[in-house]
Design a protein around this motif. Structure first.
Motif, short mmCIF file in Angstrom:
data_model
loop_
_atom_site.label_atom_id
_atom_site.label_comp_id
_atom_site.label_asym_id
_atom_site.label_seq_id
_atom_site.Cartn_x
_atom_site.Cartn_y
_atom_site.Cartn_z
N TYR A 34 0.83 -1.20 0.00
CA TYR A 34 0.00 0.00 0.00
C TYR A 34 0.87 1.25 0.00
O TYR A 34 0.64 2.18 -0.78
N LYS A 35 1.86 1.29 0.87
CA LYS A 35 2.76 2.45 0.95
C LYS A 35 3.55 2.64 -0.35
O LYS A 35 3.89 3.77 -0.71
N GLN A 36 3.83 1.54 -1.03
CA GLN A 36 4.59 1.62 -2.29
C GLN A 36 3.67 1.82 -3.50
O GLN A 36 4.13 1.73 -4.64
N LYS A 37 2.38 2.06 -3.23
CA LYS A 37 1.38 2.32 -4.28
C LYS A 37 1.29 1.18 -5.28
O LYS A 37 1.14 1.39 -6.49
N GLN A 38 1.35 -0.05 -4.75
CA GLN A 38 1.23 -1.25 -5.58
C GLN A 38 -0.13 -1.92 -5.43
O GLN A 38 -0.31 -3.06 -5.86
N VAL A 39 -1.09 -1.22 -4.81
CA VAL A 39 -2.44 -1.76 -4.63
C VAL A 39 -3.36 -1.02 -5.60
O VAL A 39 -3.51 0.19 -5.53
N LYS A 40 -3.94 -1.77 -6.52
CA LYS A 40 -4.88 -1.19 -7.48
C LYS A 40 -6.28 -1.27 -6.87
O LYS A 40 -6.73 -2.33 -6.47
N THR A 66 0.93 -7.25 -15.61
CA THR A 66 1.61 -6.12 -14.98
C THR A 66 2.68 -6.65 -14.02
O THR A 66 2.40 -7.55 -13.23
N PRO A 67 3.88 -6.11 -14.09
CA PRO A 67 4.91 -6.56 -13.15
C PRO A 67 4.47 -6.34 -11.70
O PRO A 67 3.82 -5.34 -11.38
N ILE A 68 4.85 -7.25 -10.85
CA ILE A 68 4.49 -7.18 -9.44
C ILE A 68 5.03 -5.89 -8.80
O ILE A 68 4.43 -5.35 -7.88
N GLU A 69 6.14 -5.39 -9.32
CA GLU A 69 6.73 -4.17 -8.78
C GLU A 69 5.84 -2.96 -9.05
O GLU A 69 5.92 -1.95 -8.36
N THR A 70 4.99 -3.07 -10.05
CA THR A 70 4.06 -1.98 -10.40
C THR A 70 2.73 -2.15 -9.67
O THR A 70 2.24 -1.20 -9.05
N THR A 71 2.16 -3.35 -9.77
CA THR A 71 0.87 -3.64 -9.12
C THR A 71 0.95 -5.03 -8.50
O THR A 71 1.01 -6.03 -9.22
N GLU A 72 0.97 -5.06 -7.19
CA GLU A 72 1.08 -6.35 -6.50
C GLU A 72 -0.28 -7.01 -6.31
O GLU A 72 -0.40 -8.22 -6.34
N THR A 73 -1.30 -6.19 -6.12
CA THR A 73 -2.60 -6.75 -5.77
C THR A 73 -3.70 -5.82 -6.27
O THR A 73 -3.45 -4.65 -6.54
N SER A 74 -4.91 -6.35 -6.40
CA SER A 74 -6.04 -5.55 -6.85
C SER A 74 -7.21 -5.73 -5.90
O SER A 74 -7.54 -6.84 -5.50
#
Length: 185
Positions: A34-40, A66-74
């Motif tokens: 969440y802090k790394q803005k990887q939660v869509k 999408t690479p995990i480094e960009t979006t880990e979860t939705s």
């Protein structure tokens, strides 16, 4: 372009994530992405199962591509459908079938949240249900690889549910009202 309503819903979900999920440390794995803005956070305005399945499929494909480094979860927020918890619970079977249909077992899984969430063997008012109550029905798509890494690094994964139940039981009525005020229906 987001409508005013989707902006409001997104803000409500962010507040819930920050104050409840992360703030109470209900999921010790949520803070970092969440802090790394990887939660869509995606909003579904579907009003039927078929349309919602299409929205869910879109989120699975987004994560797949999408690479995990960009979006880990939705986090797929359902605003117009599945307001009844039992209908929502039944829909989870369709979501699992979608995972099977696309051979995503071991790749993705869904964590479930709903305003009327109720674990088997509890009454709707039991505090432990608060761990999975959210402002809207939510289908949280998790990458299994992220879960595996998180589980490896956590000293007591099996103890998380019991710790969360204890936290919910320790909340005062005022804290519950402040954190879960959206539950007033």
């Amino acid at each position: 372009m987001q409508t005013n309503n989707s902006v409001l819903v997104t803000q409500q979900i962010k507040t819930w994530l920050e104050q409840v999920v992360i703030g109470l440390n209900l999921c010790p794995f949520a803070k970092r992405p969440y802090k790394q803005k990887q939660v869509k956070i995606a909003i579904s305005t579907a009003s039927d199962d078929d349309t919602l399945l299409q929205d869910l499929l879109q989120q699975f494909k987004l994560l797949e591509n999408t690479p995990i480094e960009t979006t880990e979860t939705s986090v797929l927020v359902v605003t117009n459908h599945l307001q009844d918890f039992f209908d929502y619970n039944d829909f989870l079977n369709l979501a699992d079938a979608l995972i099977e249909q696309y051979n995503w077992q071991g790749v993705f899984q869904i964590a479930s949240f709903h305003p009327h969430y109720q674990f088997a063997g509890t009454t709707e008012q039991d505090p432990e249900n608060l761990t999975n109550k959210a402002p809207y029905p939510i289908l949280h798509i998790l990458r299994e690889s992220s879960l595996d890494k998180a589980v490896e690094s956590h000293p007591d994964v099996d103890g998380i549910p019991e710790q969360n139940i204890a936290k919910m039981n320790q909340l005062t009525k005022e804290q519950i009202t402040e954190l879960f005020g959206y539950l007033k229906d």
